[in-house]
Design an enzyme around this catalytic site. Structure first.
Site, PDB file in Angstrom:
ATOM      1  N   GLU A   1     113.108  29.482  22.391  1.00  0.00           N
ATOM      2  CA  GLU A   1     113.901  29.146  20.904  1.00  0.00           C
ATOM      3  C   GLU A   1     114.606  30.637  20.481  1.00  0.00           C
ATOM      4  O   GLU A   1     113.913  31.530  20.462  1.00  0.00           O
ATOM      5  CB  GLU A   1     113.055  28.566  19.807  1.00  0.00           C
ATOM      6  CG  GLU A   1     112.124  29.647  19.472  1.00  0.00           C
ATOM      7  CD  GLU A   1     111.277  29.065  18.120  1.00  0.00           C
ATOM      8  OE1 GLU A   1     112.135  29.001  17.384  1.00  0.00           O
ATOM      9  OE2 GLU A   1     110.054  29.201  17.886  1.00  0.00           O
TER      10      GLU A   1
ATOM     11  N   LYS B   1     102.185  27.495  11.964  1.00  0.00           N
ATOM     12  CA  LYS B   1     102.209  28.550  11.043  1.00  0.00           C
ATOM     13  C   LYS B   1     101.013  28.647  10.181  1.00  0.00           C
ATOM     14  O   LYS B   1     100.675  27.551   9.542  1.00  0.00           O
ATOM     15  CB  LYS B   1     103.177  28.554  10.198  1.00  0.00           C
ATOM     16  CG  LYS B   1     104.672  28.458  11.063  1.00  0.00           C
ATOM     17  CD  LYS B   1     104.889  30.093  11.926  1.00  0.00           C
ATOM     18  CE  LYS B   1     106.336  30.163  12.183  1.00  0.00           C
ATOM     19  NZ  LYS B   1     106.790  28.928  13.278  1.00  0.00           N
TER      20      LYS B   1
ATOM     21  N   ASP C   1     109.763  19.667  13.533  1.00  0.00           N
ATOM     22  CA  ASP C   1     108.961  19.921  14.723  1.00  0.00           C
ATOM     23  C   ASP C   1     107.928  18.794  15.254  1.00  0.00           C
ATOM     24  O   ASP C   1     107.984  18.216  16.391  1.00  0.00           O
ATOM     25  CB  ASP C   1     108.350  20.970  14.735  1.00  0.00           C
ATOM     26  CG  ASP C   1     109.320  22.244  14.864  1.00  0.00           C
ATOM     27  OD1 ASP C   1     110.245  22.135  14.802  1.00  0.00           O
ATOM     28  OD2 ASP C   1     108.585  23.385  14.386  1.00  0.00           O
TER      29      ASP C   1
END
Length: 297
Positions: A15, A149, A132
Site C-alpha cells: 500500500e 492499529k 478495510d
C-alpha cells in the site's frame, strides 16, 4: 511487473498510504525502500500501488514513490475513492482496502502492510469503522499485517472480522498482535508456522470458492516491540489527552499517533519501520510458496 504477473511469478502488493500519509519524511521513503528490498530478498517482486495521472499503477517506480512521498495534495484513497481519483488529475495513495481490491483485480495473491484499520473506540456512537474490514470480507487476498492499529478497539475489531467472515490466522503466534506490541491478550483460533502452510491455506480457501481474504497476523520483531503494559499506558494517556482537548472526528487518529510517538520518545516509529519490513519479508516468502505450488499444479 506485467511479465511477472503474466508468468505466474511471485508478486507482493504494497500500500502507498504508508509513504504518503502513514510516516513522516524522510522515513516514509526509507520504509518503502526497506519493504521492497525485503520482498526482493525473498525472491518475489514488490508492487506498490497508487494512482497517478488518472491511472491506477501496479508497481510504482522509485521516482513515482518519491513523488507520492513529497506531494502534500495526495488523496488518501480507499476503495470508494478510486473512481473519483482516477477521474481527476490528483495523485492518490491506496489504503489497505484499495490496495487489496486493486491487487486482486491484477491477479496478486498476497499483500503486506503494517496494521489494518478496524473498529474505532466509541464506534457505538460514531459508527467509525474502517472500510478495510468490509473490503477484506469480499476480496480474495492474503494480507500479512501486525494486527490492527493499537489505538483502535481491538476486541470489537476481532468481533467485526468474525461477523464478516474474515479468517484470522496467527503467523508463528497464537495471539493477535497489537501493532506496536506482540501481545494483546486476544488469542487466535488458528495458526500457521511457515510460508508453505500459509500458501496451502490460501489454496484451500480458493478451491472451496470461499469469498473474502485471510489476515495473516505477524507480530512485530521482538527486539523492536513494546511491552503490552507499556503500550496500554501510552494509548490510554493519549486517549485522555484527546478527550481533554475536545479532539474529534478525523483529527483523532493523527493526534493519538503523534502523541504516542512523542511520549515513547520515537520508539513507536522504530517499531513501525521494523514491522513493515518484516511483514514484507514474510509476504515475499508466502508469495514464492504460492507461485511454487501453482507451478506444481
Amino acid at each position: 511487473m506485467r511479465e511477472a504477473l503474466e508468468g505466474n511469478g511471485a508478486v507482493v502488493a504494497l500500500e502507498s498510504t504508508v509513504v504518503a500519509h502513514g510516516l513522516p519524511r524522510p522515513q516514509n521513503v526509507d520504509a518503502a525502500k526497506r519493504m521492497q528490498a525485503a520482498v526482493r530478498a525473498a525472491d518475489a517482486e514488490p508492487a506498490m500501488i497508487g494512482v497517478l495521472g488518472g491511472r491506477i499503477v501496479v508497481g510504482l517506480s522509485d521516482d513515482e514513490i518519491g513523488a507520492l512521498a513529497e506531494d502534500a495534495s495526495v488523496v488518501k484513497a480507499s476503495t470508494r475513492d478510486l473512481a473519483v481519483v482516477a477521474a481527476s488529475d490528483r495523485p492518490g495513495a491506496t489504503t489497505v482496502a484499495a490496495t487489496a481490491f486493486v491487487a486482486a483485480q491484477a491477479g496478486i495473491d498476497v499483500m503486506a502492510t503494517g496494521g489494518i484499520g478496524g473498529v474505532h473506540r466509541g464506534a457505538g456512537h460514531s459508527l467509525d469503522i474502517s472500510a478495510d474490514l468490509a473490503e477484506l470480507a469480499r476480496t480474495r487476498i492474503a494480507v500479512v499485517c501486525s494486527g490492527a492499529k493499537a489505538i483502535l478497539d481491538l476486541p470489537k475489531t476481532l468481533e467485526a472480522l468474525e461477523t464478516l467472515g474474515v479468517l484470522l490466522v496467527g503467523y508463528g503466534t497464537a495471539e493477535f498482535p497489537a501493532f506496536y506490541s506482540r501481545n494483546s491478550g486476544l488469542f487466535l483460533e488458528y495458526q500457521v508456522d511457515s510460508a508453505e502452510d500459509a500458501a496451502r491455506l490460501l489454496r484451500a480457501q480458493r478451491e472451496l470458492g470461499l469469498p473474502g481474504g485471510i489476515l495473516l497476523c505477524n507480530p512485530p520483531p521482538d527486539q523492536a516491540a513494546l511491552g503490552r503494559d507499556e503500550l496500554e499506558i501510552l494509548v490510554d494517556e493519549a486517549v485522555r489527552a484527546a478527550e481533554e482537548r475536545g479532539i474529534t472526528g478525523k483529527s483523532v487518529t493523527p493526534f493519538l499517533l503523534d502523541r504516542i510517538g512523542t511520549e515513547s520518545a520515537g520508539r513507536t516509529l522504530d517499531v513501525n519501520l521494523a514491522l513493515l519490513e518484516d511483514n514484507a519479508r514474510v509476504a515475499g516468502k508466502i508469495a514464492v510458496a504460492i507461485a511454487a505450488a501453482r507451478a506444481r499444479g
